[in-house]
Design a protein around this motif. Sequence first.
Motif, PDB file in Angstrom:
ATOM      1  N   PRO A 125       0.966  -1.212  -0.070  1.00  0.00           N
ATOM      2  CA  PRO A 125       0.040   0.083   0.166  1.00  0.00           C
ATOM      3  C   PRO A 125       0.930   1.406   0.467  1.00  0.00           C
ATOM      4  N   HIS A 126       1.455   1.424   1.288  1.00  0.00           N
ATOM      5  CA  HIS A 126       2.756   2.738   1.100  1.00  0.00           C
ATOM      6  C   HIS A 126       3.486   2.673  -0.770  1.00  0.00           C
ATOM      7  N   HIS A 127       3.421   2.200  -1.605  1.00  0.00           N
ATOM      8  CA  HIS A 127       3.933   2.134  -2.199  1.00  0.00           C
ATOM      9  C   HIS A 127       3.188   3.015  -3.454  1.00  0.00           C
ATOM     10  N   LEU A 128       2.191   3.247  -3.629  1.00  0.00           N
ATOM     11  CA  LEU A 128       1.240   3.727  -4.567  1.00  0.00           C
ATOM     12  C   LEU A 128       1.061   5.083  -5.012  1.00  0.00           C
ATOM     13  N   ALA A 129       1.678   5.768  -3.790  1.00  0.00           N
ATOM     14  CA  ALA A 129       2.320   7.391  -3.954  1.00  0.00           C
ATOM     15  C   ALA A 129       3.199   7.263  -5.298  1.00  0.00           C
ATOM     16  N   THR A 130       4.019   6.224  -5.064  1.00  0.00           N
ATOM     17  CA  THR A 130       4.974   6.692  -6.713  1.00  0.00           C
ATOM     18  C   THR A 130       4.911   6.139  -7.764  1.00  0.00           C
ATOM     19  N   LYS A 131       4.114   4.901  -7.181  1.00  0.00           N
ATOM     20  CA  LYS A 131       3.084   4.440  -8.754  1.00  0.00           C
ATOM     21  C   LYS A 131       2.928   5.134  -9.715  1.00  0.00           C
ATOM     22  N   ALA A 132       2.000   5.759  -8.572  1.00  0.00           N
ATOM     23  CA  ALA A 132       0.759   7.046  -9.344  1.00  0.00           C
ATOM     24  C   ALA A 132       1.681   8.442 -10.269  1.00  0.00           C
ATOM     25  N   ALA A 133       2.750   8.401  -9.391  1.00  0.00           N
ATOM     26  CA  ALA A 133       3.679   9.402 -10.065  1.00  0.00           C
ATOM     27  C   ALA A 133       4.438   9.295 -11.298  1.00  0.00           C
ATOM     28  N   GLU A 134       4.455   7.426 -10.919  1.00  0.00           N
ATOM     29  CA  GLU A 134       5.540   7.122 -12.276  1.00  0.00           C
ATOM     30  C   GLU A 134       3.711   6.764 -13.320  1.00  0.00           C
ATOM     31  N   ARG A 135       3.417   7.201 -13.059  1.00  0.00           N
ATOM     32  CA  ARG A 135       1.728   6.438 -14.280  1.00  0.00           C
ATOM     33  C   ARG A 135       1.857   7.890 -14.767  1.00  0.00           C
ATOM     34  N   ARG A 136       2.079   8.517 -13.826  1.00  0.00           N
ATOM     35  CA  ARG A 136       1.710  10.063 -14.466  1.00  0.00           C
ATOM     36  C   ARG A 136       3.112  10.884 -15.701  1.00  0.00           C
ATOM     37  N   PHE A 137       3.879  10.377 -15.171  1.00  0.00           N
ATOM     38  CA  PHE A 137       5.319   9.666 -15.672  1.00  0.00           C
ATOM     39  C   PHE A 137       4.976   9.112 -16.862  1.00  0.00           C
ATOM     40  N   LEU A 138       4.237   8.396 -17.381  1.00  0.00           N
ATOM     41  CA  LEU A 138       3.866   7.704 -18.585  1.00  0.00           C
ATOM     42  C   LEU A 138       3.468   7.719 -19.513  1.00  0.00           C
ATOM     43  N   GLU A 139       2.429   8.540 -18.846  1.00  0.00           N
ATOM     44  CA  GLU A 139       1.665   9.263 -19.740  1.00  0.00           C
ATOM     45  C   GLU A 139       2.086  10.417 -20.318  1.00  0.00           C
ATOM     46  N   ARG A 140       3.193  11.138 -20.070  1.00  0.00           N
ATOM     47  CA  ARG A 140       3.194  12.026 -20.690  1.00  0.00           C
ATOM     48  C   ARG A 140       4.830  11.582 -21.462  1.00  0.00           C
ATOM     49  N   VAL A 141       4.834  10.507 -21.187  1.00  0.00           N
ATOM     50  CA  VAL A 141       7.040   9.079 -21.920  1.00  0.00           C
ATOM     51  C   VAL A 141       6.468   8.207 -22.090  1.00  0.00           C
ATOM     52  N   PRO A 142       5.248   7.921 -23.059  1.00  0.00           N
ATOM     53  CA  PRO A 142       4.815   7.132 -22.796  1.00  0.00           C
ATOM     54  C   PRO A 142       6.222   5.385 -23.272  1.00  0.00           C
ATOM     55  N   LEU A 143       7.048   4.915 -22.124  1.00  0.00           N
ATOM     56  CA  LEU A 143       7.753   4.651 -22.972  1.00  0.00           C
ATOM     57  C   LEU A 143       7.335   3.009 -23.038  1.00  0.00           C
ATOM     58  N   ASP A 144       7.872   2.500 -24.099  1.00  0.00           N
ATOM     59  CA  ASP A 144       7.780   0.716 -24.737  1.00  0.00           C
ATOM     60  C   ASP A 144       7.443   0.348 -23.579  1.00  0.00           C
ATOM     61  N   HIS A 145       6.198  -0.806 -23.476  1.00  0.00           N
ATOM     62  CA  HIS A 145       5.560  -1.690 -22.134  1.00  0.00           C
ATOM     63  C   HIS A 145       6.848  -2.596 -22.320  1.00  0.00           C
ATOM     64  N   ALA A 146       7.797  -2.909 -22.823  1.00  0.00           N
ATOM     65  CA  ALA A 146       8.896  -4.436 -22.480  1.00  0.00           C
ATOM     66  C   ALA A 146      10.207  -3.342 -21.002  1.00  0.00           C
ATOM     67  N   ILE A 147       9.254  -2.143 -21.458  1.00  0.00           N
ATOM     68  CA  ILE A 147      10.685  -1.236 -20.068  1.00  0.00           C
ATOM     69  C   ILE A 147      10.090  -1.393 -18.738  1.00  0.00           C
ATOM     70  N   ARG A 148       8.756  -1.178 -18.896  1.00  0.00           N
ATOM     71  CA  ARG A 148       7.699  -0.443 -17.565  1.00  0.00           C
ATOM     72  C   ARG A 148       8.336  -1.741 -16.655  1.00  0.00           C
ATOM     73  N   PRO A 149       8.192  -2.880 -16.500  1.00  0.00           N
ATOM     74  CA  PRO A 149       8.011  -4.379 -15.367  1.00  0.00           C
ATOM     75  C   PRO A 149       9.507  -3.545 -14.378  1.00  0.00           C
ATOM     76  N   HIS A 150      10.360  -2.973 -15.124  1.00  0.00           N
ATOM     77  CA  HIS A 150      11.523  -2.691 -14.568  1.00  0.00           C
ATOM     78  C   HIS A 150      12.355  -1.066 -14.452  1.00  0.00           C
ATOM     79  N   LEU A 151      11.082  -0.125 -14.369  1.00  0.00           N
ATOM     80  CA  LEU A 151      10.938   0.992 -13.629  1.00  0.00           C
ATOM     81  C   LEU A 151      10.414   1.287 -12.245  1.00  0.00           C
ATOM     82  N   TRP A 152      11.673   2.047 -11.847  1.00  0.00           N
ATOM     83  CA  TRP A 152      11.368   1.636 -10.165  1.00  0.00           C
ATOM     84  C   TRP A 152      12.261   3.137  -9.670  1.00  0.00           C
ATOM     85  N   LEU A 153      11.366   4.083  -9.074  1.00  0.00           N
ATOM     86  CA  LEU A 153      12.260   5.026  -8.429  1.00  0.00           C
ATOM     87  C   LEU A 153      11.238   4.991  -6.423  1.00  0.00           C
ATOM     88  N   ASP A 154      12.810   5.173  -6.109  1.00  0.00           N
ATOM     89  CA  ASP A 154      11.530   5.763  -4.380  1.00  0.00           C
ATOM     90  C   ASP A 154      11.125   6.945  -4.328  1.00  0.00           C
TER      91      ASP A 154
END
Length: 234
Positions: A125-154
């Motif tokens: 649960p406490h990771h959702l805020a970071t994943k929401a920020a990642e989702r906003r990034f991907l909406e503006r920078v739509p990287l290939d779906h093969a890359i997305r499973p490996h994305l993470w920033l704290d």
Amino acid sequence: MRRSAPGRRADRLIALSDALVAFGSDGVTPGRRDDVPVRAIVGSASRTADFDARFRPRHRDVRARHCPVGSTGVPPVKLVQLGELYFVIDGHHRIGAAIRARLTTVEADVVGIRTIAFASACLRPHHLATKAAERRFLERVPLDHAIRPHLWLDDPEHWSRLTDAVEAWGFRRALDTRTPTPSREQLAAVWWSDEVLPTVRRMRSRDPRAGDGQIIASYSWALRLRDRGASIRP
């Protein structure tokens, strides 16, 4: 990725609605019958207040039902899948019985929802805020779906910083090459191949310890070094 949840937050289920807001929805996949790892069932569509993370009733008025566990396990449950995570539609008590019986899988009718930000198995649960920020990034920078499973920033703020950096890089590139601004998909692909990967290679050649993390984390660190005026060339 930080895999352990602080405090009591590790003991609660993730609400499907909260997960969809964080990850973003990108379509539905056909339903199927499947054997699902019990450890991957981390949330509920409607009953997060009634059960803890091990599907034990939280309140006396939520009676623990007797769910027979036979040689083939418990009767099938209904689940929604987001990435590597599963959320219960029907069968909370049966999953609790499976956990008590130390079953590793349960049979389930599964409907999948594709997400914008990938839902990794270790998310809590406490990771959702970071994943929401990642989702906003991907909406503006739509990287290939093969890359997305490996994305993470704290830090969610790092995703915001990264979005600005990508768009600034794209603007400078368009000026330097005197070419029209590409589509978001094209910009994302070129930024990844021409900026991110070479930058991370330079960092790793200079200091191998800088490459211990995932590529996007190493690149984000390179941006912070640049902000401090440091060179990242070998």
